[in-house]
Enzyme design. Structure first.
Site, PDB file in Angstrom:
ATOM      1  N   CYS A  15       8.732 -25.803 -28.762  1.00  9.02           N
ATOM      2  CA  CYS A  15       8.686 -26.000 -30.181  1.00  9.02           C
ATOM      3  C   CYS A  15       7.556 -24.944 -30.805  1.00  9.02           C
ATOM      4  O   CYS A  15       6.542 -24.533 -30.295  1.00  9.02           O
ATOM      5  CB  CYS A  15       7.638 -27.271 -30.130  1.00  9.02           C
ATOM      6  SG  CYS A  15       8.710 -28.798 -29.315  1.00  9.02           S
ATOM      7  N   ARG A  45      17.899 -31.991 -37.826  1.00 11.05           N
ATOM      8  CA  ARG A  45      16.878 -32.531 -37.166  1.00 11.05           C
ATOM      9  C   ARG A  45      15.270 -32.198 -37.736  1.00 11.05           C
ATOM     10  O   ARG A  45      14.489 -33.019 -37.780  1.00 11.05           O
ATOM     11  CB  ARG A  45      16.822 -31.975 -35.836  1.00 11.05           C
ATOM     12  CG  ARG A  45      15.853 -32.711 -34.807  1.00 11.05           C
ATOM     13  CD  ARG A  45      16.057 -32.207 -33.137  1.00 11.05           C
ATOM     14  NE  ARG A  45      15.447 -33.217 -32.330  1.00 11.05           N
ATOM     15  CZ  ARG A  45      14.365 -33.006 -32.220  1.00 11.05           C
ATOM     16  NH1 ARG A  45      13.505 -32.021 -32.503  1.00 11.05           N
ATOM     17  NH2 ARG A  45      13.738 -33.878 -31.264  1.00 11.05           N
TER      18      ARG A  45
HETATM   19  P1  XMP Z   1       9.820 -29.879 -22.967  1.00  7.74           P
HETATM   20  O1  XMP Z   1       8.576 -29.188 -23.017  1.00  7.74           O
HETATM   21  O2  XMP Z   1      10.210 -30.696 -21.888  1.00  7.74           O
HETATM   22  O3  XMP Z   1      10.119 -30.449 -24.549  1.00  7.74           O
HETATM   23  O4  XMP Z   1      10.708 -28.483 -22.972  1.00  7.74           O
HETATM   24  C1  XMP Z   1      11.442 -30.706 -24.848  1.00  7.74           C
HETATM   25  C2  XMP Z   1      11.384 -31.569 -26.190  1.00  7.74           C
HETATM   26  O5  XMP Z   1      11.042 -30.630 -27.075  1.00  7.74           O
HETATM   27  C3  XMP Z   1      11.477 -31.067 -28.487  1.00  7.74           C
HETATM   28  N1  XMP Z   1      12.239 -30.194 -29.091  1.00  7.74           N
HETATM   29  C4  XMP Z   1      11.792 -29.514 -30.134  1.00  7.74           C
HETATM   30  N2  XMP Z   1      10.645 -29.441 -30.937  1.00  7.74           N
HETATM   31  N3  XMP Z   1      11.126 -27.856 -32.185  1.00  7.74           N
HETATM   32  C5  XMP Z   1      10.144 -28.910 -31.969  1.00  7.74           C
HETATM   33  O6  XMP Z   1       9.322 -28.779 -32.508  1.00  7.74           O
HETATM   34  C6  XMP Z   1      12.434 -27.357 -31.352  1.00  7.74           C
HETATM   35  O7  XMP Z   1      13.264 -26.608 -31.909  1.00  7.74           O
HETATM   36  C7  XMP Z   1      12.624 -28.575 -30.413  1.00  7.74           C
HETATM   37  N4  XMP Z   1      13.769 -28.472 -29.582  1.00  7.74           N
HETATM   38  C8  XMP Z   1      13.517 -29.645 -28.940  1.00  7.74           C
HETATM   39  C9  XMP Z   1      12.282 -32.380 -27.999  1.00  7.74           C
HETATM   40  O8  XMP Z   1      11.499 -33.779 -28.492  1.00  7.74           O
HETATM   41  C10 XMP Z   1      12.713 -32.407 -26.814  1.00  7.74           C
HETATM   42  O9  XMP Z   1      12.940 -33.406 -25.973  1.00  7.74           O
END
Ligand code: XMP
Length: 486
Positions: A303, A399
């Site tokens: 993120c 999203r």
């Molecule tokens: P981890 O830390 O387990 O997090 O890799 C997975 C979660 O990150 C979120 N997610 C995003 N958040 N930009 C964001 O700000 C993105 O591009 C993005 N893609 C995923 C999502 O909640 C996921 O479950």
């Protein structure tokens, strides 16, 4: 007016800022029960959910997650039709009694029966004539068919062993075993075939005693939808999804909440809404009659939301704020993002979560859809944010807020995570760590961990002390190595 904004402002904490205090413990880690809820009606033996990301969860991941006691949420960066097919694949993977049994007739050409077996990947077909069971033909009969045989009637087993549909699984097992057969067709009182029990399904059930299954014995699966995609939610429910996850970066947005109301009206399976990070958002979302809440704005490994938009709430504080409200309404909380170690799962649950959602820790497994790559002699798998340029350009862009029709402001990066083997092994290590943490805090189950554990805040020195230090590591145990990124 502006000076006040910074006076006495609240401090927020995340995983590395805290530790759980060891407590007098009556429990032995082997007796610990980690079962929990993902949403009001979805109960799991492992409190872990795989994230709806296109480098994390498709059918293979969802099958592995459910077999290992959690649940997978199929991502939505594909057509509703393709996503529904993945949902059905998971639902068809296992069952106590297979319904919608594929059958043939005595006159069916052998080549047609062979084609059905190949395309549907099934090993036996009941043979039906005038609605009655008259035989069974198996892959073995078809493989070794002699010259000159043309129709199923010439090769089928005629005195087929069958049972009444009411039969229980133990009795069915006895019949399969005694007769050395692999398939047991089930008939109703009119002799019509209404189901099938297979030895393979029974063995699989035995191999995965903690699996998340519905009453029919089928694996549980969730699927993600955009907040404005009512049609997709309906299609996914029809395909058999047990859980719909409304997938947005900011669910506490009035238009999004309005749209969630429409989805709530249209489907009756459990709905999880998110993401949010505050008490106010929790109050508002829960008032929409949701069955679960997904917490996390910006903690994820891929993120960039906090950097690009300057907003977010460190995850331990976000979880505990939301859980404070959710617990009063008995709505389960999923802590989503930022989990790097099994210890983070223990902390997330102690802060109030009922389960955790993982992206990066699962993206490197065999079952994830990401492509493999070798860098500096080490194997990696691709992992990217759902708000990254790659995803926005080629697929979903609702999203995150879209700024114009052709340009995007990305809120995620594209990267790679180390290859981590099978989901089963990763989950085993994570659950092992969670049980260990629960042992130290005297928690025999998730409920006790949530209620009785105590946090202590640590400093940067405390954190440094927590990781291995002042040694040259020559042998890392697999459960520590698993977390290293380079
Ligand atoms: P981890 O830390 O387990 O997090 O890799 C997975 C979660 O990150 C979120 N997610 C995003 N958040 N930009 C964001 O700000 C993105 O591009 C993005 N893609 C995923 C999502 O909640 C996921 O479950």
């Amino acid at each position: 007016m502006f000076a006040e904004k910074l006076t006495g402002i609240r401090e927020a904490l995340t995983f590395d800022d805290v530790l759980l205090v060891p407590m007098r413990s009556p429990v032995d880690p082997v007796e610990i029960d980690v079962s929990s809820s993902v949403s009001r009606h979805i109960k799991v033996k492992t409190p872990i959910v795989s994230s709806p990301m296109d480098t994390v969860t498709e059918a293979e991941m969802a099958i592995a997650m459910a077999r290992n006691g959690g649940i997978g949420i199929i991502h939505r960066n594909l057509t509703a039709n393709a996503q529904s097919q993945m949902v059905s694949k998971v639902k068809r993977e296992e069952s106590i009694k297979i319904r919608n049994v594929h059958t043939v007739e005595p006159e069916t050409p052998i080549s047609d029966a062979r084609a059905i077996m190949r395309t549907k990947n099934i090993a036996g077909l009941p043979v039906i004539s005038n609605d009655k069971l008259v035989g069974i033909v198996t892959r073995r009969d078809i493989e070794f068919v002699g010259e000159g045989k043309r129709t199923v009637s010439e090769i089928m087993v005629k005195d087929v062993i069958y049972a009444n549909d009411e039969i229980d699984i133990e009795d069915a097992k006895q019949i399969l075993y005694k007769n050395r057969i692999e398939k047991l067709p089930l008939v109703d009182s009119n002799g019509r075939v209404v189901g099938l029990i297979t030895a393979k399904d029974i063995t699989t059930r035995k191999n995965f005693p903690n699996a998340s299954r519905d009453e029919e014995g089928q694996l549980l699966v969730g699927a993600a939808v955009g907040p404005f995609d009512v049609d997709r939610a309906v299609t996914l429910e029809k395909a058999g999804a047990d859980l719909i996850v409304i997938d947005t970066a900011h669910a506490h947005n009035e238009k999004v909440m309005q749209a969630i109301r429409q989805i709530r009206k249209a489907v009756s399976v459990d709905i999880v809404g998110g993401n949010i990070a505050t008490k106010e958002a929790a109050e508002d979302l829960i008032s929409l009659d949701l069955d679960g809440i997904r917490v996390g704005i910006g903690p994820g490994s891929i993120c960039t939301t906090r950097i690009i938009a300057g907003i977010g709430v460190p995850q331990i504080t976000a979880i505990s704020d939301v859980a404070e409200v959710a617990v009063q309404h008995k709505v389960p909380v999923i802590a989503d993002g930022g989990i790097r170690f099994s210890g983070d799962i223990v902390k997330a649950i102690a802060a109030g979560a009922d389960s955790v959602m993982l992206g990066s820790l699962l993206a490197g497994t065999d079952e994830s859809p990401g492509t493999e790559m070798i860098m500096n002699g080490r194997k990696y798998k691709a992992y990217r944010g759902m708000g990254s340029m790659g995803v926005m350009r080629t697929g979903i862009s609702d999203r995150y807020g879209k700024m114009s029709s052709s340009k995007f402001v990305a809120e995620g990066v594209e990267g790679a995570v180390p290859y981590r083997g099978k989901v089963e092994e990763v989950i085993f290590q994570l659950v092992g760590g969670v049980k260990s943490g629960m042992g130290y805090t005297g928690a025999k189950n998730i409920d006790v961990l949530r209620k009785n554990s105590r946090f202590i805040k640590i400093t940067a020195n405390g954190l440094r002390e927590s990781h291995p230090h002042d040694v040259r590591i020559v042998s890392e145990p697999p459960n520590y190595q698993m977390y290293q990124v380079s």
